[in-house]
Design a protein around this motif. Structure first.
Motif, PDB file in Angstrom:
ATOM      1  N   HIS A  36      32.414  42.756  25.292  1.00 58.36           N
ATOM      2  CA  HIS A  36      33.605  42.056  24.842  1.00 58.36           C
ATOM      3  C   HIS A  36      34.132  41.074  25.881  1.00 58.36           C
ATOM      4  O   HIS A  36      33.883  41.200  27.075  1.00 58.36           O
ATOM      5  N   ASP A  37      34.870  40.077  25.375  1.00 59.06           N
ATOM      6  CA  ASP A  37      35.710  39.224  26.207  1.00 59.06           C
ATOM      7  C   ASP A  37      37.080  39.891  26.279  1.00 59.06           C
ATOM      8  O   ASP A  37      37.444  40.686  25.404  1.00 59.06           O
ATOM      9  N   LEU A  38      37.855  39.545  27.306  1.00 60.46           N
ATOM     10  CA  LEU A  38      39.211  40.086  27.432  1.00 60.46           C
ATOM     11  C   LEU A  38      40.199  38.924  27.427  1.00 60.46           C
ATOM     12  O   LEU A  38      40.116  38.021  28.269  1.00 60.46           O
ATOM     13  N   ILE A  39      41.110  38.950  26.460  1.00 61.97           N
ATOM     14  CA  ILE A  39      42.071  37.856  26.300  1.00 61.97           C
ATOM     15  C   ILE A  39      43.482  38.352  26.620  1.00 61.97           C
ATOM     16  O   ILE A  39      43.923  39.372  26.093  1.00 61.97           O
ATOM     17  N   THR A  40      44.159  37.618  27.492  1.00 62.07           N
ATOM     18  CA  THR A  40      45.575  37.882  27.777  1.00 62.07           C
ATOM     19  C   THR A  40      46.377  36.798  27.066  1.00 62.07           C
ATOM     20  O   THR A  40      46.089  35.611  27.201  1.00 62.07           O
ATOM     21  N   ILE A  41      47.360  37.219  26.275  1.00 59.94           N
ATOM     22  CA  ILE A  41      48.141  36.254  25.495  1.00 59.94           C
ATOM     23  C   ILE A  41      49.621  36.605  25.587  1.00 59.94           C
ATOM     24  O   ILE A  41      49.990  37.769  25.475  1.00 59.94           O
ATOM     25  N   GLU A  42      50.441  35.584  25.848  1.00 65.33           N
ATOM     26  CA  GLU A  42      51.887  35.827  25.941  1.00 65.33           C
ATOM     27  C   GLU A  42      52.656  34.690  25.285  1.00 65.33           C
ATOM     28  O   GLU A  42      52.176  33.556  25.185  1.00 65.33           O
ATOM     29  N   VAL A  43      53.867  35.018  24.826  1.00 69.95           N
ATOM     30  CA  VAL A  43      54.738  34.044  24.169  1.00 69.95           C
ATOM     31  C   VAL A  43      55.533  33.304  25.246  1.00 69.95           C
ATOM     32  O   VAL A  43      55.994  33.910  26.219  1.00 69.95           O
ATOM     33  N   THR A  44      55.668  31.983  25.062  1.00 64.81           N
ATOM     34  CA  THR A  44      56.467  31.169  26.000  1.00 64.81           C
ATOM     35  C   THR A  44      57.570  30.442  25.224  1.00 64.81           C
ATOM     36  O   THR A  44      57.440  30.202  24.015  1.00 64.81           O
ATOM     37  N   ASP A  45      58.640  30.088  25.918  1.00 63.69           N
ATOM     38  CA  ASP A  45      59.743  29.362  25.264  1.00 63.69           C
ATOM     39  C   ASP A  45      59.377  27.905  25.016  1.00 63.69           C
ATOM     40  O   ASP A  45      59.895  27.269  24.099  1.00 63.69           O
ATOM     41  N   LYS A  46      58.479  27.388  25.842  1.00 63.74           N
ATOM     42  CA  LYS A  46      58.056  25.988  25.681  1.00 63.74           C
ATOM     43  C   LYS A  46      57.024  25.892  24.564  1.00 63.74           C
ATOM     44  O   LYS A  46      55.998  26.572  24.593  1.00 63.74           O
ATOM     45  N   PRO A  47      57.254  25.054  23.541  1.00 64.96           N
ATOM     46  CA  PRO A  47      56.301  24.926  22.431  1.00 64.96           C
ATOM     47  C   PRO A  47      54.927  24.451  22.904  1.00 64.96           C
ATOM     48  O   PRO A  47      54.808  23.784  23.936  1.00 64.96           O
ATOM     49  N   GLY A  48      53.896  24.804  22.135  1.00 60.36           N
ATOM     50  CA  GLY A  48      52.547  24.353  22.458  1.00 60.36           C
ATOM     51  C   GLY A  48      51.619  25.498  22.818  1.00 60.36           C
ATOM     52  O   GLY A  48      52.018  26.669  22.844  1.00 60.36           O
ATOM     53  N   ILE A  49      50.373  25.131  23.098  1.00 62.86           N
ATOM     54  CA  ILE A  49      49.330  26.115  23.388  1.00 62.86           C
ATOM     55  C   ILE A  49      48.717  25.791  24.747  1.00 62.86           C
ATOM     56  O   ILE A  49      48.255  24.667  24.977  1.00 62.86           O
ATOM     57  N   ILE A  50      48.708  26.764  25.619  1.00 62.52           N
ATOM     58  CA  ILE A  50      48.030  26.619  26.912  1.00 62.52           C
ATOM     59  C   ILE A  50      46.890  27.627  26.946  1.00 62.52           C
ATOM     60  O   ILE A  50      47.105  28.829  26.751  1.00 62.52           O
ATOM     61  N   LEU A  51      45.684  27.148  27.152  1.00 66.31           N
ATOM     62  CA  LEU A  51      44.498  28.006  27.181  1.00 66.31           C
ATOM     63  C   LEU A  51      43.724  27.777  28.475  1.00 66.31           C
ATOM     64  O   LEU A  51      43.404  26.632  28.818  1.00 66.31           O
ATOM     65  N   TYR A  86      44.738  33.388  28.330  1.00 66.91           N
ATOM     66  CA  TYR A  86      43.661  33.352  29.326  1.00 66.91           C
ATOM     67  C   TYR A  86      42.518  34.213  28.799  1.00 66.91           C
ATOM     68  O   TYR A  86      42.720  35.362  28.398  1.00 66.91           O
ATOM     69  N   CYS A  87      41.320  33.649  28.771  1.00 60.52           N
ATOM     70  CA  CYS A  87      40.156  34.377  28.263  1.00 60.52           C
ATOM     71  C   CYS A  87      39.147  34.635  29.382  1.00 60.52           C
ATOM     72  O   CYS A  87      38.606  33.694  29.968  1.00 60.52           O
ATOM     73  N   MET A  88      38.934  35.910  29.658  1.00 65.25           N
ATOM     74  CA  MET A  88      37.887  36.320  30.596  1.00 65.25           C
ATOM     75  C   MET A  88      36.606  36.479  29.780  1.00 65.25           C
ATOM     76  O   MET A  88      36.439  37.436  29.024  1.00 65.25           O
ATOM     77  N   LYS A  89      35.698  35.489  29.905  1.00 67.11           N
ATOM     78  CA  LYS A  89      34.481  35.477  29.100  1.00 67.11           C
ATOM     79  C   LYS A  89      33.406  36.391  29.706  1.00 67.11           C
ATOM     80  O   LYS A  89      33.115  36.331  30.885  1.00 67.11           O
ATOM     81  N   HIS A  90      32.847  37.227  28.845  1.00 71.37           N
ATOM     82  CA  HIS A  90      31.668  38.027  29.186  1.00 71.37           C
ATOM     83  C   HIS A  90      30.546  37.772  28.173  1.00 71.37           C
ATOM     84  O   HIS A  90      29.377  37.976  28.476  1.00 71.37           O
ATOM     85  N   ILE A  91      30.931  37.351  26.970  1.00 69.43           N
ATOM     86  CA  ILE A  91      29.951  37.070  25.906  1.00 69.43           C
ATOM     87  C   ILE A  91      29.448  35.640  26.095  1.00 69.43           C
ATOM     88  O   ILE A  91      30.242  34.698  26.094  1.00 69.43           O
ATOM     89  N   PRO A  92      28.139  35.443  26.256  1.00 71.37           N
ATOM     90  CA  PRO A  92      27.625  34.079  26.456  1.00 71.37           C
ATOM     91  C   PRO A  92      27.692  33.250  25.173  1.00 71.37           C
ATOM     92  O   PRO A  92      27.714  33.800  24.067  1.00 71.37           O
ATOM     93  N   SER A  93      27.750  31.938  25.323  1.00 71.62           N
ATOM     94  CA  SER A  93      27.772  31.056  24.150  1.00 71.62           C
ATOM     95  C   SER A  93      26.353  30.744  23.691  1.00 71.62           C
ATOM     96  O   SER A  93      25.398  30.924  24.450  1.00 71.62           O
ATOM     97  N   GLN A  94      26.220  30.287  22.452  1.00 73.55           N
ATOM     98  CA  GLN A  94      24.929  29.980  21.821  1.00 73.55           C
ATOM     99  C   GLN A  94      23.945  31.131  22.028  1.00 73.55           C
ATOM    100  O   GLN A  94      22.789  30.933  22.401  1.00 73.55           O
ATOM    101  N   ALA A  95      24.432  32.334  21.726  1.00 75.07           N
ATOM    102  CA  ALA A  95      23.617  33.534  21.934  1.00 75.07           C
ATOM    103  C   ALA A  95      23.357  34.296  20.640  1.00 75.07           C
ATOM    104  O   ALA A  95      22.501  35.171  20.598  1.00 75.07           O
ATOM    105  N   GLY A  96      24.120  33.979  19.581  1.00 74.90           N
ATOM    106  CA  GLY A  96      24.011  34.754  18.342  1.00 74.90           C
ATOM    107  C   GLY A  96      24.821  36.040  18.413  1.00 74.90           C
ATOM    108  O   GLY A  96      24.571  36.979  17.661  1.00 74.90           O
TER     109      GLY A  96
END
Length: 284
Positions: A36-51, A86-96
């Motif tokens: 699995h990947d591990l994603i940390t996600i939190e709500v902010t008062d400032k509108p928009g998406i930060i990734l 914030y996404c901590m990637k462990h799953i490789p891309s273009q892997a199926g």
């Protein structure tokens, strides 16, 4: 909030036919795995998406599935606050292995809880099915026969499990390229319902015997190492080996811990991505 985004493998994948809408009719046995990947996600008062992410290969703007899913949820539910991911990637891309779709599914589940949206699984599938074809499966995270474009499910009740070794060559395979190279006149069609029966009866040999993937042959033309990895896995004593999805990751199956560790050590010398995993037991 922290949430895990679980990968999947295809124990069997049949490209049944070409559809009038340009897609292909699929029938697959899909299984969530513990990788699995591990994603940390939190709500902010400032509108928009930060990734942000630990991987330099992954875009962090509108091209990213997590970003697209977050945007779709915000638009539908008129959310005025922002989110930071914030996404901590462990799953490789273009892997199926559905790395991107798994992340997208995790994001909508997290936002559902954070903003108390009371979406059902069906609501989440409806909102995201056109963003990533594997997102609906990753929302449910249950062993299933999956058909259509990836949005129709027959869940399989089974306690089947074994050891899997995942090995991915450095070169990936884009799903579009694999499908475009497929020759339906000569394509192999694994028996999906024979595999389903083997899983229900927890028939290990039956599962091994019915492993199959229509997309494997065209993907091997792009990445010959797929065939090499399969061959070497079987020579090392794994009972079965198959490419997952459109590739390029290959998984080997064994009940023997010694063979598993021998395989891990062997492939780790030559490939950047080598992991051991198991099927994920059904959970929310």
């Amino acid at each position: 909030m922290k949430i895990r985004a679980f990968a999947k493998i295809n124990l069997a994948l049949d490209v049944v036919s070409e559809r009038d809408d340009g897609y292909h009719e699929l029938k697959m046995i899909m299984a969530p795995i513990t990788l699995h990947d591990l994603i940390t996600i939190e709500v902010t008062d400032k509108p928009g998406i930060i990734l942000t992410t630990n991987s330099s290969r992954i875009p962090t703007d509108e091209r990213n599935i997590m970003y697209k899913v977050a945007q779709a949820v915000m638009e539908k539910y008129k959310i005025t606050k922002g989110i930071k991911m914030y996404c901590m990637k462990h799953i490789p891309s273009q892997a199926g292995l559905a790395g991107g779709s798994a992340d997208g599914a995790a994001v909508i589940k997290a936002m559902n809880r954070l903003f108390k949206l009371h979406m059902s699984y069906e609501d989440m599938v409806e909102l995201t099915k056109d963003i990533g074809s594997d997102i609906p499966f990753c929302i449910y995270n249950r062993l299933a026969v999956v058909s259509g474009k990836g949005e129709q499910f027959e869940f399989i009740h089974s306690s089947f499990n074994t050891n899997f070794l995942l090995v991915k060559p450095s070169q990936g395979v884009s799903t579009k390229r694999s499908f475009n190279a497929l020759d339906m006149s000569t394509a192999l069609h694994p028996d999906i319902y024979k595999m389903k029966a083997a899983l229900i009866h927890e028939d290990y040999q039956g599962v091994v015997d019915t492993l199959g993937n229509t997309l494997e042959e065209p993907s091997i033309d792009f990445v010959p190492e797929i065939a090499t990895i399969k061959k070497e896995m079987l020579e090392l004593g794994f009972d079965g080996a198959l490419m997952s999805g459109s590739g390029s990751c290959v998984f080997g199956m064994t009940n023997d811990e010694e063979i598993l560790h021998k395989g891990y050590k062997y492939f780790k010398e030559s490939y950047y991505f080598v992991r051991t995993t198991k099927l994920l037991s059904h959970q929310d």
